[in-house]
Write an enzyme that holds these catalytic residues in place. Structure first.
Site, PDB file in Angstrom:
ATOM      1  N   ALA A  74      48.090  12.509  43.908  1.00  0.00           N
ATOM      2  CA  ALA A  74      47.087  13.463  43.413  1.00  0.00           C
ATOM      3  C   ALA A  74      47.690  14.826  43.108  1.00  0.00           C
ATOM      4  O   ALA A  74      47.445  15.793  43.818  1.00  0.00           O
ATOM      5  CB  ALA A  74      45.972  13.600  44.448  1.00  0.00           C
ATOM      6  N   ALA A  75      48.479  14.896  42.033  1.00  0.00           N
ATOM      7  CA  ALA A  75      49.099  16.182  41.705  1.00  0.00           C
ATOM      8  C   ALA A  75      48.726  16.608  40.285  1.00  0.00           C
ATOM      9  O   ALA A  75      48.398  15.768  39.447  1.00  0.00           O
ATOM     10  CB  ALA A  75      50.614  16.056  41.802  1.00  0.00           C
ATOM     11  N   ASN A  92      47.145  23.199  44.499  1.00  0.00           N
ATOM     12  CA  ASN A  92      46.866  21.762  44.525  1.00  0.00           C
ATOM     13  C   ASN A  92      48.057  20.953  45.048  1.00  0.00           C
ATOM     14  O   ASN A  92      47.894  20.069  45.895  1.00  0.00           O
ATOM     15  CB  ASN A  92      46.503  21.263  43.123  1.00  0.00           C
ATOM     16  CG  ASN A  92      46.000  19.835  43.164  1.00  0.00           C
ATOM     17  OD1 ASN A  92      44.875  19.584  43.586  1.00  0.00           O
ATOM     18  ND2 ASN A  92      46.828  18.894  42.764  1.00  0.00           N
ATOM     19  N   SER A 117      59.467  13.835  41.403  1.00  0.00           N
ATOM     20  CA  SER A 117      59.785  13.854  39.970  1.00  0.00           C
ATOM     21  C   SER A 117      61.244  14.240  39.738  1.00  0.00           C
ATOM     22  O   SER A 117      61.828  15.010  40.513  1.00  0.00           O
ATOM     23  CB  SER A 117      58.883  14.896  39.307  1.00  0.00           C
ATOM     24  OG  SER A 117      59.310  15.172  38.002  1.00  0.00           O
ATOM     25  N   TYR A 142      55.880  23.387  38.052  1.00  0.00           N
ATOM     26  CA  TYR A 142      55.548  21.996  38.422  1.00  0.00           C
ATOM     27  C   TYR A 142      56.681  21.387  39.261  1.00  0.00           C
ATOM     28  O   TYR A 142      56.460  20.862  40.355  1.00  0.00           O
ATOM     29  CB  TYR A 142      55.306  21.154  37.158  1.00  0.00           C
ATOM     30  CG  TYR A 142      55.366  19.678  37.420  1.00  0.00           C
ATOM     31  CD1 TYR A 142      54.316  19.023  38.053  1.00  0.00           C
ATOM     32  CD2 TYR A 142      56.495  18.914  37.072  1.00  0.00           C
ATOM     33  CE1 TYR A 142      54.372  17.663  38.326  1.00  0.00           C
ATOM     34  CE2 TYR A 142      56.564  17.562  37.339  1.00  0.00           C
ATOM     35  CZ  TYR A 142      55.502  16.939  37.963  1.00  0.00           C
ATOM     36  OH  TYR A 142      55.580  15.595  38.245  1.00  0.00           O
ATOM     37  N   LYS A 146      56.954  20.119  43.398  1.00  0.00           N
ATOM     38  CA  LYS A 146      57.417  18.806  43.882  1.00  0.00           C
ATOM     39  C   LYS A 146      58.592  18.991  44.851  1.00  0.00           C
ATOM     40  O   LYS A 146      58.705  18.301  45.867  1.00  0.00           O
ATOM     41  CB  LYS A 146      57.848  17.928  42.700  1.00  0.00           C
ATOM     42  CG  LYS A 146      56.687  17.468  41.834  1.00  0.00           C
ATOM     43  CD  LYS A 146      55.857  16.425  42.554  1.00  0.00           C
ATOM     44  CE  LYS A 146      54.618  16.019  41.807  1.00  0.00           C
ATOM     45  NZ  LYS A 146      53.771  15.071  42.519  1.00  0.00           N
ATOM     46  N   PHE A 170      61.145   9.211  36.790  1.00  0.00           N
ATOM     47  CA  PHE A 170      61.592   9.706  35.493  1.00  0.00           C
ATOM     48  C   PHE A 170      60.359   9.591  34.575  1.00  0.00           C
ATOM     49  O   PHE A 170      59.281   9.961  35.014  1.00  0.00           O
ATOM     50  CB  PHE A 170      62.886   8.981  35.068  1.00  0.00           C
ATOM     51  CG  PHE A 170      64.076   9.608  35.792  1.00  0.00           C
ATOM     52  CD1 PHE A 170      64.192   9.522  37.190  1.00  0.00           C
ATOM     53  CD2 PHE A 170      65.010  10.366  35.116  1.00  0.00           C
ATOM     54  CE1 PHE A 170      65.225  10.169  37.873  1.00  0.00           C
ATOM     55  CE2 PHE A 170      66.050  11.009  35.790  1.00  0.00           C
ATOM     56  CZ  PHE A 170      66.151  10.916  37.171  1.00  0.00           C
ATOM     57  N   ASN A 171      60.458   9.162  33.338  1.00  0.00           N
ATOM     58  CA  ASN A 171      59.261   9.233  32.473  1.00  0.00           C
ATOM     59  C   ASN A 171      58.382   7.992  32.606  1.00  0.00           C
ATOM     60  O   ASN A 171      58.679   6.947  32.006  1.00  0.00           O
ATOM     61  CB  ASN A 171      59.689   9.446  31.023  1.00  0.00           C
ATOM     62  CG  ASN A 171      60.156  10.860  30.779  1.00  0.00           C
ATOM     63  OD1 ASN A 171      61.065  11.343  31.456  1.00  0.00           O
ATOM     64  ND2 ASN A 171      59.531  11.550  29.851  1.00  0.00           N
ATOM     65  N   ILE A 207      58.539  16.049  16.180  1.00  0.00           N
ATOM     66  CA  ILE A 207      59.689  15.926  17.101  1.00  0.00           C
ATOM     67  C   ILE A 207      60.084  17.348  17.493  1.00  0.00           C
ATOM     68  O   ILE A 207      60.364  18.183  16.630  1.00  0.00           O
ATOM     69  CB  ILE A 207      60.879  15.220  16.409  1.00  0.00           C
ATOM     70  CG1 ILE A 207      60.480  13.788  16.032  1.00  0.00           C
ATOM     71  CG2 ILE A 207      62.111  15.231  17.317  1.00  0.00           C
ATOM     72  CD1 ILE A 207      61.576  13.001  15.320  1.00  0.00           C
ATOM     73  N   PHE A 208      60.073  17.592  18.798  1.00  0.00           N
ATOM     74  CA  PHE A 208      60.430  18.940  19.271  1.00  0.00           C
ATOM     75  C   PHE A 208      61.949  19.068  19.368  1.00  0.00           C
ATOM     76  O   PHE A 208      62.543  18.769  20.397  1.00  0.00           O
ATOM     77  CB  PHE A 208      59.795  19.227  20.628  1.00  0.00           C
ATOM     78  CG  PHE A 208      58.293  19.332  20.589  1.00  0.00           C
ATOM     79  CD1 PHE A 208      57.657  20.180  19.687  1.00  0.00           C
ATOM     80  CD2 PHE A 208      57.508  18.585  21.460  1.00  0.00           C
ATOM     81  CE1 PHE A 208      56.270  20.275  19.655  1.00  0.00           C
ATOM     82  CE2 PHE A 208      56.128  18.681  21.433  1.00  0.00           C
ATOM     83  CZ  PHE A 208      55.504  19.521  20.527  1.00  0.00           C
TER      84      PHE A 208
END
Ligand code: UFG
Length: 336
Positions: A74-75, A92, A117, A142, A146, A170-171, A207-208
């Site tokens: 719950a983050a 939070n 993360s 963020y 963590k 990771f992702n 695309i960044f």
């Protein structure tokens, strides 16, 4: 029956983990605010709509159920928002989490699987894989939240005999379309759902940055299927329930893919070529984030199985079903 308490168990990763645990016949109590995932159904679990920061609610749950371990999903997760709203993120992700740990201690519950993360690592500007011993130096608030919780866990392990597994995601990507579980953030900032949105609307995908020191100039990430993530959580839980010592480990596939590769795979799966537009680099993005997965393989006997096309295909199926549902709901509203 001993139960597992899942905080944020109706969210993207939490719901897929819950599904996996239910299949393995674990008894679950889930607390979730159901902000973005109202339609999640997890038959057999005790579901409580509420905030994991509500101390009274936690006390009631620990009094009512025999909780063997906690899993904490719950983050707040939006890296960009954390830069503008650090107070909300620290409240939070850190303050409420410390309160949770203290309530756990008061009730003698000392096992926790924590969703950490790769954002806790110092940025890496070469194509090396990140090991767990890489320096911790998060860039974003963020990532700092963590990291703060990982430090709390280390100290609670020493002083109060807490046992934990901190899984450094990771992702996270993919979906369990057959169970209607997947990613639905609001606002959506993650690359794969945004690729689908561009496909569907026949708009160019942004695309960044394409001037990174990577093979094709776009950022490289390690995408991990949520089905694989669910399995590693179950392994981590079993590890703790059988007396495993405190552990932090990377969870990724160990393979990097660039944004341009994602565009090519998504175009193939969505069945239409996707136009792209190059925009400046997004603040906070680093060129490479790829996991060294030796530790999790050795200690939890787990490795990722899904390939990038499988990840994108499952996410696409989930996305299409969600769109069909939304369209049907909109039609019903119009007709009522
Ligand atoms: N990207 C684009 N266009 C978009 C969206 C994303 O090019 O429209 C790129 C990003 O620049 C990045 C890659 O796609 O290079 C992946 O971006 P995501 O936003 O999907 O994921 P992040 O790597 O930024 O974030 C993920 C998790 C976070 C976690 C972070 C760790 O979603 O929760 O990794 O750095 F904190």
């Amino acid at each position: 029956m001993r139960m597992i308490l899942l905080l944020g168990g109706a969210g993207f990763v939490g719901s897929c983990v819950a599904h996996n645990l239910l299949q393995q016949r674990y008894g679950l109590v889930i607390i979730d605010l159901f902000l973005h995932h109202q339609s999640v159904v997890l038959p057999g679990a005790v579901i409580i709509r509420g905030d994991f920061g509500d101390e009274q609610l936690l006390k009631t749950i620990f009094t009512t159920y025999d909780i063997a371990a906690v899993m904490h999903f719950a983050a707040y997760i939006e890296v960009g928002r954390s830069v503008h709203e650090p107070a909300a993120f620290y409240e939070n992700n850190v303050v409420k989490t410390k309160r949770l740990f203290d309530v756990m201690l008061a009730y003698g519950v000392k096992r926790i699987v924590f969703s950490s993360s790769c954002a806790i690592y110092a940025p890496l500007f070469s194509a090396e894989k990140l090991t767990e011993s890489h320096q911790l130096n998060p860039l974003s608030p963020y990532g700092k939240t963590k990291c703060a919780v990982e430090f709390l866990l280390q100290d609670y392990a020493v002083a109060y005999n807490f046992s934990y597994v901190s899984l450094r995601y990771f992702n996270a990507a993919g979906a369990l379309p057959e169970h209607n579980l997947g990613e639905q953030h609001n606002p959506e900032t993650h690359v794969i759902p945004l690729l689908f949105k561009a496909c569907e609307r026949q708009e160019p995908f942004t695309i960044f940055g394409d001037d990174y020191p990577t093979p094709d100039g776009s950022c490289v990430r390690d995408y991990i299927h949520v089905r694989d993530l669910a399995r590693v959580h179950t392994k981590a839980l079993q590890y703790l329930l059988t007396g495993g010592a405190a552990l932090a480990c990377n969870v990724g596939s160990g393979v990097g893919h660039s944004v341009k590769e994602l565009v090519a795979v998504a175009s193939g799966i969505c069945g239409q070529p996707l136009a792209t537009v190059i925009k400046p680099r997004r603040a906070g993005d680093v060129p490479f984030l790829v996991a060294d997965v030796s530790r999790v393989q050795d200690l939890l006997d787990w490795r990722a199985e899904a390939s990038l096309p499988q990840i994108i295909d499952d996410a696409w199926q989930f996305y299409q079903r969600k769109q069909l549902k939304n369209n049907a709901a909109a039609l019903n509203l119009e007709n009522s």
